[in-house]
Design an enzyme around this catalytic site. Structure first.
Site, PDB file in Angstrom:
ATOM      1  N   TYR A  90      31.615  75.175  10.052  1.00  0.00           N
ATOM      2  CA  TYR A  90      30.719  75.988   9.772  1.00  0.00           C
ATOM      3  C   TYR A  90      30.829  77.510  10.408  1.00  0.00           C
ATOM      4  CZ  TYR A  90      25.657  77.460  10.267  1.00  0.00           C
ATOM      5  OH  TYR A  90      24.636  78.281  10.189  1.00  0.00           O
ATOM      6  N   ASP A  96      43.093  73.089  11.266  1.00  0.00           N
ATOM      7  CA  ASP A  96      41.801  72.476  11.332  1.00  0.00           C
ATOM      8  C   ASP A  96      42.468  70.910  10.962  1.00  0.00           C
ATOM      9  OD1 ASP A  96      38.720  73.150  10.859  1.00  0.00           O
ATOM     10  OD2 ASP A  96      39.378  71.208  10.622  1.00  0.00           O
ATOM     11  N   ILE A 133      44.644  69.888  17.549  1.00  0.00           N
ATOM     12  CA  ILE A 133      44.910  70.835  18.523  1.00  0.00           C
ATOM     13  C   ILE A 133      45.559  70.334  19.650  1.00  0.00           C
ATOM     14  CG2 ILE A 133      43.520  72.837  17.828  1.00  0.00           C
ATOM     15  CD1 ILE A 133      41.538  71.469  20.167  1.00  0.00           C
ATOM     16  N   LYS A 190      30.947  68.439  18.300  1.00  0.00           N
ATOM     17  CA  LYS A 190      29.936  69.096  18.645  1.00  0.00           C
ATOM     18  C   LYS A 190      28.382  68.353  18.637  1.00  0.00           C
ATOM     19  CE  LYS A 190      28.700  70.925  14.242  1.00  0.00           C
ATOM     20  NZ  LYS A 190      28.039  71.920  13.487  1.00  0.00           N
ATOM     21  N   SER A 197      28.421  77.348  24.602  1.00  0.00           N
ATOM     22  CA  SER A 197      27.381  76.974  24.104  1.00  0.00           C
ATOM     23  C   SER A 197      26.233  77.434  25.170  1.00  0.00           C
ATOM     24  CB  SER A 197      27.233  75.500  23.562  1.00  0.00           C
ATOM     25  OG  SER A 197      25.929  74.935  23.462  1.00  0.00           O
ATOM     26  N   TYR A 240      28.829  66.181  25.776  1.00  0.00           N
ATOM     27  CA  TYR A 240      29.172  67.387  25.032  1.00  0.00           C
ATOM     28  C   TYR A 240      29.074  68.339  25.931  1.00  0.00           C
ATOM     29  CZ  TYR A 240      28.444  71.162  22.045  1.00  0.00           C
ATOM     30  OH  TYR A 240      28.861  72.451  21.375  1.00  0.00           O
ATOM     31  N   LYS A 247      31.948  71.315  27.452  1.00  0.00           N
ATOM     32  CA  LYS A 247      32.145  72.715  27.120  1.00  0.00           C
ATOM     33  C   LYS A 247      32.181  73.353  28.596  1.00  0.00           C
ATOM     34  CE  LYS A 247      31.805  73.271  22.830  1.00  0.00           C
ATOM     35  NZ  LYS A 247      32.907  74.064  22.111  1.00  0.00           N
ATOM     36  N   PHE A 264      23.677  80.485  21.005  1.00  0.00           N
ATOM     37  CA  PHE A 264      22.515  79.767  21.031  1.00  0.00           C
ATOM     38  C   PHE A 264      22.434  79.016  19.887  1.00  0.00           C
ATOM     39  CE2 PHE A 264      20.300  80.979  25.025  1.00  0.00           C
ATOM     40  CZ  PHE A 264      21.273  81.613  25.656  1.00  0.00           C
ATOM     41  N   PHE A 285      10.138  66.422  16.838  1.00  0.00           N
ATOM     42  CA  PHE A 285      10.494  65.601  18.175  1.00  0.00           C
ATOM     43  C   PHE A 285       9.727  66.376  19.146  1.00  0.00           C
ATOM     44  CE2 PHE A 285      14.987  64.960  16.365  1.00  0.00           C
ATOM     45  CZ  PHE A 285      14.676  63.704  15.908  1.00  0.00           C
ATOM     46  N   ARG A 316      12.731  63.913  21.743  1.00  0.00           N
ATOM     47  CA  ARG A 316      14.021  63.638  21.837  1.00  0.00           C
ATOM     48  C   ARG A 316      14.606  63.516  23.237  1.00  0.00           C
ATOM     49  NH1 ARG A 316      18.272  66.789  17.717  1.00  0.00           N
ATOM     50  NH2 ARG A 316      17.877  68.341  19.281  1.00  0.00           N
TER      51      ARG A 316
END
Ligand code: NAD
Ligand code: UFG
Length: 338
Positions: A11, A31, A59, A84, A124, A148, A152, A177, A217, A291
């Protein structure tokens, strides 16, 4: 400038490749197609007139990476490749640490073997955990609350140590963000596989009739209307942030950290309303329990990026929702298969 773009069919990577080509740079894409399709390449070519070089591979595969570096004279790396999904990371932490942490270390080894010293890394806002106050500056303490996020944060910490030991390297950590939106042409956008985890693709799939309603949520957070507040940033603004990072810090050895956000927070219900207005389609929703792991609100102080990278987000919430809707309504099932 010839830039190796890992995860370049995903994306954010695909939108960044388009902006790079428009700016006269040459992306070389790596990729493994875990979360993307090769048909993205044709869309990049349609938008820019350039079909970028693409190498399918992982990778974590050092021989594969060595070969890509050997075949191309690469000046810098933008490193998007990784997994992600927060929920998935709780069930499959090994995969997350392998792809995100180990994969990055293999990539850095291959860069060093090829004497490539510049990397821009996709981090992130998740590394801030639940911030004590908003807006969030780069100096806020870091704390990850799921595998996750920990992956990071671990990568950030590894890259800090690596840069210290190799002061000739330029490493820029970009803390995104909430990326949303799509290319205004309607040719490129977010194409999550399965049920979307994130708000915007879920809203747009409800609007296009793929899902019945959005579950909101929680509506009892201490926020403007009780629903969660985030700093949504248009994916093209985010893409431009990578170009700014390369142009302003890429040639400067050191460790650089920037928030990429707009500095504005919008609630879930505000996003639903904005989307309905742009699309002309009423988005059905139901209030659901909170959530687990969600925070009440979070938005960036993007001042450092403005001062040092001469970059700031310019696209509005209306641009984000209008462009998402154009992409989703033109491509109700996402990208075609190869
Ligand atoms: P995405 O899944 O669309 O793109 C990631 C790409 O990397 C995919 O094309 C996937 O096939 C590829 N990939 C994954 N593992 C790989 C591996 N081991 N080897 C080679 N390719 C691999 O995700 P995105 O939204 O474009 O995110 C890009 C980066 O930005 C990720 O690192 C993500 O963690 C980070 N990020 C994303 C968000 C977000 O909300 N989208 C927010 C903050 C940070
Ligand atoms: N939300 C809903 N319903 C949904 C999906 C989301 O109400 O179906 C709400 C969430 O509760 C939250 C807001 O919408 O209040 C945004 O949720 P997202 O899942 O879209 O985004 P998050 O802020 O939870 O996390 C995203 C990425 C993370 C990244 C983080 C910060 O998923 O990977 O932004 O960049 F780390």
């Amino acid at each position: 400038m010839r830039v190796l773009v890992t995860g370049g069919l995903g994306y954010i990577g695909s939108h960044t490749c388009v902006q790079m080509i428009e700016a006269g740079m040459t992306p070389i894409i790596v990729d493994n197609l875990y979360n993307s399709k090769t048909t993205v390449l044709a869309r990049i070519e349609k938008l820019t007139g350039v079909l970028p070089l693409f190498y399918q591979g992982d990778i974590c595969d050092r021989d594969f990476l060595d070969n890509v570096f050997h075949l191309n004279d690469i000046d810098a790396v933008i490193h998007f490749a990784g997994l992600k999904a927060v929920n998935e990371s709780v069930d499959a932490p090994l995969e997350y640490y392998k792809n995100n942490v180990h994969g990055t270390l293999v990539l850095v080894e291959a860069m060093q073997a090829a004497s490539v010293n510049t990397m821009v890394f996709s981090s992130s806002a998740t590394v801030y955990g639940e911030p004590a106050t908003t807006p969030v500056t780069e100096e806020f303490p870091t704390k990850a609350i799921n595998p996750y996020g920990r992956s990071k944060l671990m990568v950030e910490e590894c890259l800090v140590d690596i840069q210290k030991a190799h002061p000739e390297m330029s490493i820029t950590l970009l803390r995104y963000f909430n990326p949303v939106g799509a290319h205004p042409s309607g040719e490129m956008g977010e194409d999550p596989q399965g049920i979307p985890n994130n708000l915007m693709p879920f809203i747009s799939q409800v609007a296009v009739g793929r899902r019945e309603y959005l579950s909101v949520f929680g509506n009892d957070y201490p926020t403007v209307d009780g629903t969660g507040v985030r700093d949504y940033i248009h994916v093209l603004d985010l893409a431009d942030g990578h170009l700014a990072a390369l142009n302003h810090k890429g040639k400067e050895a050191g460790l650089h950290i920037y928030n990429l956000g707009t500095g504005n927070g919008f609630s879930v219900l505000q996003m639903v309303e904005a989307f309905s207005k742009s699309s002309g389609v009423e988005v059905a929703y139901q209030i659901a329990p909170r959530r687990p792991g969600d925070i009440a609100e979070c938005w960036a102080d993007p001042g450092k990026a403005k001062r040092e990278l001469h970059w700031e987000a310019t696209r509005t919430i209306d641009d984000m929702t209008t462009d998402t809707w154009r992409w989703q309504s033109n491509n109700p099932n996402g990208y075609p298969d190869a």
